[in-house]
Design a protein around this motif. Sequence first.
Motif, PDB file in Angstrom:
ATOM      1  N   ARG A 179      40.646  39.032  33.428  1.00  0.00           N
ATOM      2  CA  ARG A 179      39.211  39.228  33.225  1.00  0.00           C
ATOM      3  C   ARG A 179      38.891  40.514  32.453  1.00  0.00           C
ATOM      4  NH1 ARG A 179      36.120  40.127  39.031  1.00  0.00           N
ATOM      5  NH2 ARG A 179      36.646  42.314  39.365  1.00  0.00           N
TER       6      ARG A 179
ATOM      7  N   GLN B 287      40.327  43.705  32.528  1.00  0.00           N
ATOM      8  CA  GLN B 287      40.376  45.034  33.113  1.00  0.00           C
ATOM      9  C   GLN B 287      41.764  45.641  32.968  1.00  0.00           C
ATOM     10  OE1 GLN B 287      38.678  43.587  36.858  1.00  0.00           O
ATOM     11  NE2 GLN B 287      37.037  45.088  36.616  1.00  0.00           N
TER      12      GLN B 287
ATOM     13  N   ASP C 137      40.797  34.928  44.682  1.00  0.00           N
ATOM     14  CA  ASP C 137      39.362  34.784  44.445  1.00  0.00           C
ATOM     15  C   ASP C 137      38.576  35.617  45.449  1.00  0.00           C
ATOM     16  OD1 ASP C 137      36.916  33.753  43.423  1.00  0.00           O
ATOM     17  OD2 ASP C 137      36.927  32.150  44.921  1.00  0.00           O
TER      18      ASP C 137
ATOM     19  N   ASP D 177      34.049  43.267  43.956  1.00  0.00           N
ATOM     20  CA  ASP D 177      32.792  43.362  43.206  1.00  0.00           C
ATOM     21  C   ASP D 177      31.585  43.608  44.095  1.00  0.00           C
ATOM     22  OD1 ASP D 177      34.203  42.892  40.873  1.00  0.00           O
ATOM     23  OD2 ASP D 177      33.800  40.731  40.855  1.00  0.00           O
TER      24      ASP D 177
END
Length: 325
Positions: A23, A25, A228, A235
């Motif tokens: 993603r 990062q 997940d 986050d």
Amino acid sequence: MSILVTGCAGFVGAYVTKALIARGQRVVGIDNLDAYYDQQLKQARLDRLCAGPEFHFERLDLTDRDGLAGLLDREAGITAIVHLAAQAGVRYSLVDPYAYVNANVLGHVTLLEAARRLPRLDHLVYASSSSVYGLNDQLPFRESQRVDRPGSLYAATKRSGELIAHAYGHLFALPQTGLRFFTVYGPWGRPDMAYYAFARAIADGSEITLYEGCGLARDFTYIDDVVDGVLRVLDHPPAAGDAPGRTLNLGNHRSEPVALLVSLLEQALGRGARTRLIPRPATDIEATWASVEAIEALTGWTPKTRLQDGIPRFVAWFRAYHGVV
């Protein structure tokens, strides 16, 4: 801006690192590549991670205070930490208890001491364990239950980690979340876990050891669901002023009989298991089952993978990795 992942050559650590890189990062990964289980497997996991600028690896033991401080001085832009390094294995804590205190208590403190000095840190997510529920017999396990009766030294060190995290949150306003993992399984997993050891024994035609009694069950959680959940929690850092020491269950919200696990392995491998029954050791609790309402309310996460779907995926990898026909 970077994310530090400890235990990045471990089962969950390697998957989390790969997902963070995917993603976009940058990840700084550390691992001591200890010999508790096959180091070649750990190296193979590392080899799957790209060696470009988005991933920097250092072989480092968390108890090396100077080494960790030096790394974080060079990586002052770290904004988040996923702390997965630990001495794993419940029964092995009867063999080498010092390894658990060293890695899971001293290593945890060393990381927290370094983390509280990072100027841009927004969130530290660390691995706890369903083992902290210990001798509780009220199912499903909920985060509101008391967890002061550990059934093993491993469980005691993981609960110590939660208490230490609470103290650092209170004293230094360090935003943290502890995740109580429930029996994570899947491709690239740990060879010391029952599902992996059973697969190897069935493939070899050797005996597998099962515990007596019909109540033995586990909340088996597939690795993709775990990753997940970790990323969603990462986050969602605690808000300023929240109570320190937030802990969340991360499980499949199903308690499946171990006998079903064996049956699914037999079907996927196309071979029958030879079994031997022994009394259940005092370190192993009879059943686990996670309540996941809290993590769902916070992040929207729910488990998606049934054991009937996850085991064939594991066996497909197992065949390829070990050359099993």
